[in-house]
Write a protein that holds these residues in place. Sequence first.
Motif, PDB file in Angstrom:
ATOM      1  N   PRO A 139       0.825  -1.219   0.000  1.00  0.00           N
ATOM      2  CA  PRO A 139       0.000   0.000   0.000  1.00  0.00           C
ATOM      3  C   PRO A 139       0.851   1.259   0.000  1.00  0.00           C
ATOM      4  N   ALA A 140       0.546   2.158  -0.928  1.00  0.00           N
ATOM      5  CA  ALA A 140       1.323   3.392  -1.095  1.00  0.00           C
ATOM      6  C   ALA A 140       0.646   4.523  -0.343  1.00  0.00           C
ATOM      7  N   VAL A 141       0.863   4.566   0.958  1.00  0.00           N
ATOM      8  CA  VAL A 141       0.239   5.564   1.821  1.00  0.00           C
ATOM      9  C   VAL A 141       1.326   6.481   2.361  1.00  0.00           C
ATOM     10  N   PRO A 142       1.280   7.784   2.050  1.00  0.00           N
ATOM     11  CA  PRO A 142       2.297   8.686   2.601  1.00  0.00           C
ATOM     12  C   PRO A 142       2.243   8.710   4.121  1.00  0.00           C
ATOM     13  N   VAL A 143       3.394   8.887   4.733  1.00  0.00           N
ATOM     14  CA  VAL A 143       3.488   8.952   6.191  1.00  0.00           C
ATOM     15  C   VAL A 143       3.013  10.327   6.652  1.00  0.00           C
ATOM     16  N   GLY A 144       2.144  10.350   7.658  1.00  0.00           N
ATOM     17  CA  GLY A 144       1.563  11.600   8.120  1.00  0.00           C
ATOM     18  C   GLY A 144       2.138  12.155   9.400  1.00  0.00           C
ATOM     19  N   SER A 145       3.195  11.523   9.921  1.00  0.00           N
ATOM     20  CA  SER A 145       3.779  11.963  11.187  1.00  0.00           C
ATOM     21  C   SER A 145       5.281  11.779  11.152  1.00  0.00           C
ATOM     22  N   HIS A 146       5.983  12.686  11.840  1.00  0.00           N
ATOM     23  CA  HIS A 146       7.419  12.531  12.037  1.00  0.00           C
ATOM     24  C   HIS A 146       7.731  11.621  13.224  1.00  0.00           C
ATOM     25  N   LEU A 147       6.766  11.393  14.097  1.00  0.00           N
ATOM     26  CA  LEU A 147       7.041  10.835  15.419  1.00  0.00           C
ATOM     27  C   LEU A 147       6.494   9.432  15.628  1.00  0.00           C
ATOM     28  N   ALA A 148       5.669   8.952  14.729  1.00  0.00           N
ATOM     29  CA  ALA A 148       5.112   7.615  14.863  1.00  0.00           C
ATOM     30  C   ALA A 148       4.585   7.188  13.504  1.00  0.00           C
ATOM     31  N   LEU A 149       4.300   5.901  13.390  1.00  0.00           N
ATOM     32  CA  LEU A 149       3.727   5.363  12.164  1.00  0.00           C
ATOM     33  C   LEU A 149       2.343   4.802  12.470  1.00  0.00           C
TER      34      LEU A 149
END
Length: 720
Positions: A377-387
């Motif tokens: 799945p090609a989902v951009p990461v929305g956080s610098h601090l957690a996944l």
Amino acid sequence: MSHDGVGLRAVLRSVAFLTASALAVPALAACSAEDEAGKPVAGQDIAPASRDEIADGGTLRWAVDAVPETLNTFQADADSATSRVAGAVLPSMYRLDPNGRPQANSDYLESAKIVEREPKQVVLYKLNQQAVWSDGREIGAADFAAQWRALSGRDTAYWTARNAGYDRIESVERGKNDLEVRVTFSRPYADWKSLFSPLYPKDVMGTPDTFNDGARKKLNVTAGPFALKAVDRKNAQVTLTRNPRWWGRPTKLAEIDLVAVPRDQRAAALAAGRLDLAEIDPSQAERITLAARDGGSKPLTGPGVSPRTRKAIAEHPEQQVALRDFVVRKSLEPIYTQLALNGAQGPLADERVRRAVARALDRKELAQAVLSPLGLPAVPVGSHLALSGQQAYADNSGALGGQDTEEARALLADAGWVPGGPVTEQKEENAAGAKGKKADSDSGDGPGDDGEYIVGEDNKPAEADREKKDPKDQTTQHQQADDQAGQHMDGKQYANHPGGAPGAYAPKGTAAPAGTAAPAGTAAPGGAAAGALAAKDGKPLTLRFVLPSGPGAEALRTVADRIARMLERIGVRAELSKVSDDSYFKDHIASGQYDLALYSWPASAFPATDARPIFAKPVPAADGSLSVEQNYTRVGTDQVDQLFDQAIAELDEDEARSLVRKADARIWAAAGSIPLYQRPQLTAARTSLANTGAFGFQTPVYEDMGFLKKPPRPAASPSN
């Protein structure tokens, strides 16, 4: 963070020039405690099986990058192999579940909880009464106390790489009985679950000599499902064997051999029967998938097979037949790749320019370029601090805003960069490029395995900072990390997919054109053609995009090509500058000799502790320079620091998560680093293997790994 542990511990610091406007973030609704962290974007792929289905015995041959230089995970040159050994042979009070969340390990703990908050925080550990070291001694308060003293930072004779959390402990004492350990903190510590994982015996932690040297090559006393049998450097192998004193579920495997095999040789090693399990690159994964599909014998025809794979199969047809005994298990690693923007100098010192660069990016397209061809799945990461899936996760990218070409151009115009403006001849180098020119000219762009560069996973020392200090000097956690971070870590390889346009960008010194043809129907501010190079004071807006050139970096170069094209649309020229792998972090990222760069960060289950050094505001050092922890972008704010400080001292878990999410929103607004995608995890596993493969977030459960029982032979047919 490697999946073999429960925390990231590496640090280095930097500088920032942000206006107050970046901190007035209206989109903080995503930070509410009501938000769900969701589920992991991709689940683990480990071929789960019940223990009844797994045969007793057998040896698992598992690839590692190298035989570890040390078996002490708290030393600066510990690596992922060190963590793998520790996970199998040492206690951990907490392990990560499939969602990347810490869970008490019942093999060692009956319970652990905060029993007092005022006047000081006290955590009471109640230990499993069966838990013993391999020499027969009970695991107890003496081991906890020895580890605290060694890692507290108070005794500089211990050459430790990290002391986060341990420096907040005031005392470690025996409780009401031998199975209780009372840990009292001098300051509140929200991430107390990160401590004592792994736990070493007092035999290792008790003196500086045993800590510094005794545990580097051997571990005489252990307490895991496996014990360390041998470290064979001549044959590049570490052997783990069943622990006869293990009190938990018996291990299914009789032995685990950690075999050092270079990544580009793993397909051959698998085919030759030297390995049963190995992380691999996409090209090797393609070969294994084709072998399973075609039985390893059919000719390759039609589109869809990469030239590299065709060549490998043509040169080694015998390997292709043997590879049909393997399957590719795939997930996403707890690691994300980011675009770093150096805010210490040049055009990117202006927050508006950084935000323009960020708004030019189509992060979904970049994620698709790497992940979609792998079926992930090609989902951009929305956080610098957690996944996604971890407790602290929330998509705070709205604090910066999504892809918007017109908004990006407007931000540049506001900063004085005019599309199609006049450009005069410039003799001086790009601000970030002068010192890196020689390194660029010395390195070539040869073909290699696909991969990424990870910071903070293997904790190897950075030469750039080691030169400035005595490695025996035990300083604070933040200073000590100068010896850990900032280099190509384990060279994990991923994603090789076409998508660049090599040679599409003008070389250094080329005068910017007055205008560039725009896509149909596109207009740029001020009537300039869309894509016309922006200029200010006669200088074109040119950014030096530093990339590693050697094996393991094709994925980064593919992504960089796409980013360069996106920036070109808003009038920014990205000069792709390829440097040698050895100098990439040491001479460029850690030292700040770049404008743009790509590298990866492990996600931590304890972001208030582990992520703070990555985003800390720089502070002046005694020599007048800036003290840089792991903030290679040199972008930070007082408010972000304050939010981290509040989160680390907040014992209410919901409130602590809310503070972490607020910090993340402000990090997005500062536009020093832009998370792009979670890295793929591809593992070749023998088809008969169960409970192992692509683990995702979860800590491996070593005792449940094994080979499936062979099905019984069918009864012979009666003769007529």
